[in-house]
Design a protein around this motif. Sequence first.
Motif, PDB file in Angstrom:
ATOM      1  N   THR A  67      -2.541   0.351   8.105  1.00  0.00           N
ATOM      2  CA  THR A  67      -2.408  -1.467   7.605  1.00  0.00           C
ATOM      3  C   THR A  67      -1.187  -2.060   8.264  1.00  0.00           C
ATOM      4  O   THR A  67      -0.296  -1.632   7.904  1.00  0.00           O
ATOM      5  CB  THR A  67      -2.908  -1.530   6.374  1.00  0.00           C
ATOM      6  OG1 THR A  67      -1.872  -0.764   5.368  1.00  0.00           O
ATOM      7  CG2 THR A  67      -4.144  -1.306   5.763  1.00  0.00           C
ATOM      8  N   LEU A  97      -6.239  -6.466   8.341  1.00  0.00           N
ATOM      9  CA  LEU A  97      -6.465  -7.118   7.201  1.00  0.00           C
ATOM     10  C   LEU A  97      -7.242  -8.436   6.836  1.00  0.00           C
ATOM     11  O   LEU A  97      -7.041  -9.111   8.151  1.00  0.00           O
ATOM     12  CB  LEU A  97      -4.914  -7.244   6.452  1.00  0.00           C
ATOM     13  CG  LEU A  97      -4.252  -5.804   6.032  1.00  0.00           C
ATOM     14  CD1 LEU A  97      -2.938  -6.243   5.702  1.00  0.00           C
ATOM     15  CD2 LEU A  97      -5.001  -5.076   5.135  1.00  0.00           C
ATOM     16  N   TYR A 111      -2.691  -9.063  -3.013  1.00  0.00           N
ATOM     17  CA  TYR A 111      -2.452  -7.867  -2.831  1.00  0.00           C
ATOM     18  C   TYR A 111      -3.906  -6.987  -3.169  1.00  0.00           C
ATOM     19  O   TYR A 111      -4.316  -5.989  -2.759  1.00  0.00           O
ATOM     20  CB  TYR A 111      -1.170  -7.052  -3.454  1.00  0.00           C
ATOM     21  CG  TYR A 111       0.227  -7.586  -2.727  1.00  0.00           C
ATOM     22  CD1 TYR A 111       0.406  -7.496  -1.518  1.00  0.00           C
ATOM     23  CD2 TYR A 111       1.076  -8.116  -3.533  1.00  0.00           C
ATOM     24  CE1 TYR A 111       1.451  -7.863  -1.028  1.00  0.00           C
ATOM     25  CE2 TYR A 111       2.370  -8.533  -3.074  1.00  0.00           C
ATOM     26  CZ  TYR A 111       2.472  -8.387  -1.774  1.00  0.00           C
ATOM     27  OH  TYR A 111       3.678  -9.008  -1.130  1.00  0.00           O
ATOM     28  N   MET A 114      -6.942  -7.575  -1.054  1.00  0.00           N
ATOM     29  CA  MET A 114      -6.639  -6.828   0.154  1.00  0.00           C
ATOM     30  C   MET A 114      -6.843  -5.337  -0.253  1.00  0.00           C
ATOM     31  O   MET A 114      -7.479  -4.501   0.740  1.00  0.00           O
ATOM     32  CB  MET A 114      -5.310  -7.026   0.590  1.00  0.00           C
ATOM     33  CG  MET A 114      -5.034  -8.224   1.566  1.00  0.00           C
ATOM     34  SD  MET A 114      -3.450  -8.552   2.289  1.00  0.00           S
ATOM     35  CE  MET A 114      -3.598 -10.012   3.245  1.00  0.00           C
ATOM     36  N   SER A 115      -6.333  -4.857  -1.239  1.00  0.00           N
ATOM     37  CA  SER A 115      -6.811  -3.360  -1.596  1.00  0.00           C
ATOM     38  C   SER A 115      -8.047  -3.194  -1.726  1.00  0.00           C
ATOM     39  O   SER A 115      -8.786  -2.279  -1.557  1.00  0.00           O
ATOM     40  CB  SER A 115      -5.833  -3.137  -2.879  1.00  0.00           C
ATOM     41  OG  SER A 115      -6.346  -1.778  -3.422  1.00  0.00           O
ATOM     42  N   THR A 142       0.163  -3.053   0.442  1.00  0.00           N
ATOM     43  CA  THR A 142      -1.504  -3.079   0.282  1.00  0.00           C
ATOM     44  C   THR A 142      -1.767  -1.438   0.067  1.00  0.00           C
ATOM     45  O   THR A 142      -2.488  -1.108  -0.517  1.00  0.00           O
ATOM     46  CB  THR A 142      -2.277  -3.410   1.466  1.00  0.00           C
ATOM     47  OG1 THR A 142      -2.037  -5.077   1.459  1.00  0.00           O
ATOM     48  CG2 THR A 142      -3.733  -3.386   1.185  1.00  0.00           C
ATOM     49  N   THR A 145      -0.506  -0.237  -3.345  1.00  0.00           N
ATOM     50  CA  THR A 145      -1.156  -0.832  -4.618  1.00  0.00           C
ATOM     51  C   THR A 145      -2.510  -0.248  -4.412  1.00  0.00           C
ATOM     52  O   THR A 145      -3.027   0.121  -5.658  1.00  0.00           O
ATOM     53  CB  THR A 145      -1.511  -2.403  -4.203  1.00  0.00           C
ATOM     54  OG1 THR A 145      -0.443  -3.154  -4.323  1.00  0.00           O
ATOM     55  CG2 THR A 145      -2.351  -3.039  -5.004  1.00  0.00           C
ATOM     56  N   THR A 146      -3.207   0.234  -3.455  1.00  0.00           N
ATOM     57  CA  THR A 146      -4.214   0.916  -3.426  1.00  0.00           C
ATOM     58  C   THR A 146      -4.086   2.308  -3.820  1.00  0.00           C
ATOM     59  O   THR A 146      -4.939   2.918  -4.659  1.00  0.00           O
ATOM     60  CB  THR A 146      -4.899   1.162  -1.901  1.00  0.00           C
ATOM     61  OG1 THR A 146      -4.903  -0.619  -1.287  1.00  0.00           O
ATOM     62  CG2 THR A 146      -6.012   1.836  -2.024  1.00  0.00           C
TER      63      THR A 146
END
Length: 300
Positions: A67, A97, A111, A114-115, A142, A145-146
């Motif tokens: 990403t 994204l 965020y 997007m995740s 991202t 966070t994922t």
Amino acid sequence: MFSSKSFSYLRSGCSLGNSINFRSEAHSFSTTASDKYARKQESNVVELAHSVYDEHGPSSLVPVVVTHGLLGSRNNWHSMAKALNKRTSRKVVTVDLRCHGDSPHHSYTDYDVMSDDLVHLVTNKLLLTQVCLLGHSLGGITALTTALRQPRLAQCVVSVDISLMSKLSSQPRDYIDKMLSIRWDPTWNLAASPSIRQWLLMNLVKDERGSVRWRLDLHSLKNNLERFKTRTDDNLIYSGPTLYVAGGASDYISPVDHDEIRKQFPNSRFECIPEAGHLVHMEKPQEFLDIVTKFLNGLA
């Protein structure tokens, strides 16, 4: 392998013509509804544009999903993705994204959504149960966070010149304002750094009418910039292997933050590439490739 040939036509205003029409589509953004309501109404996942690199290696290895950063696109990672595929024998998927590249525009972004987009792509479209997440800047957060929200999905994370401790600078807003107000001039200077200028100009495309426009949803990104200053995952922990690759000339990852970073990512290691700025993978591609390849090939 990492030539700047693809940027050559952007270095001169004359090569694009002395008279260019820029077109930008406006998008509405409601500030009257509460954030909670707006999030509920507007945070539907979007179908992310992506490219797959799988010329080398067996499919049994966990793929790498890449990403890009804010105001970037998956095109920034074309050469690096090919090289990673060759060096690691892993399938590599580069992603645009939301509001970037060829992915859909949307009035809401942060965020978490997007995740959500990324998880939807990985699990519902690519039909993968585990991936290595590699992200730069916005894409790095991202990815992090994922991993925090979906730890079983992430075999590992590579975060390029960003951490959850990093502060959003004023530069993105400055760049967006300049891009929105542009009237083509051969002497126009979008950014002082040649590498950043080339990187931003990769977002120029011609439409069917011959007009040049930005692929980015600049209005939405500008309206949502403040959302990139907040996160909702402070109490989550990802214990998988995590690599941070910092640029020695960048201040986004500070050594004084390493201990704090390890509170959420206890299995972290840190690498620094001297003289590289924020665009580490573009400014020092061979050094970056060597570090990331060693990390990925060392996974069990």
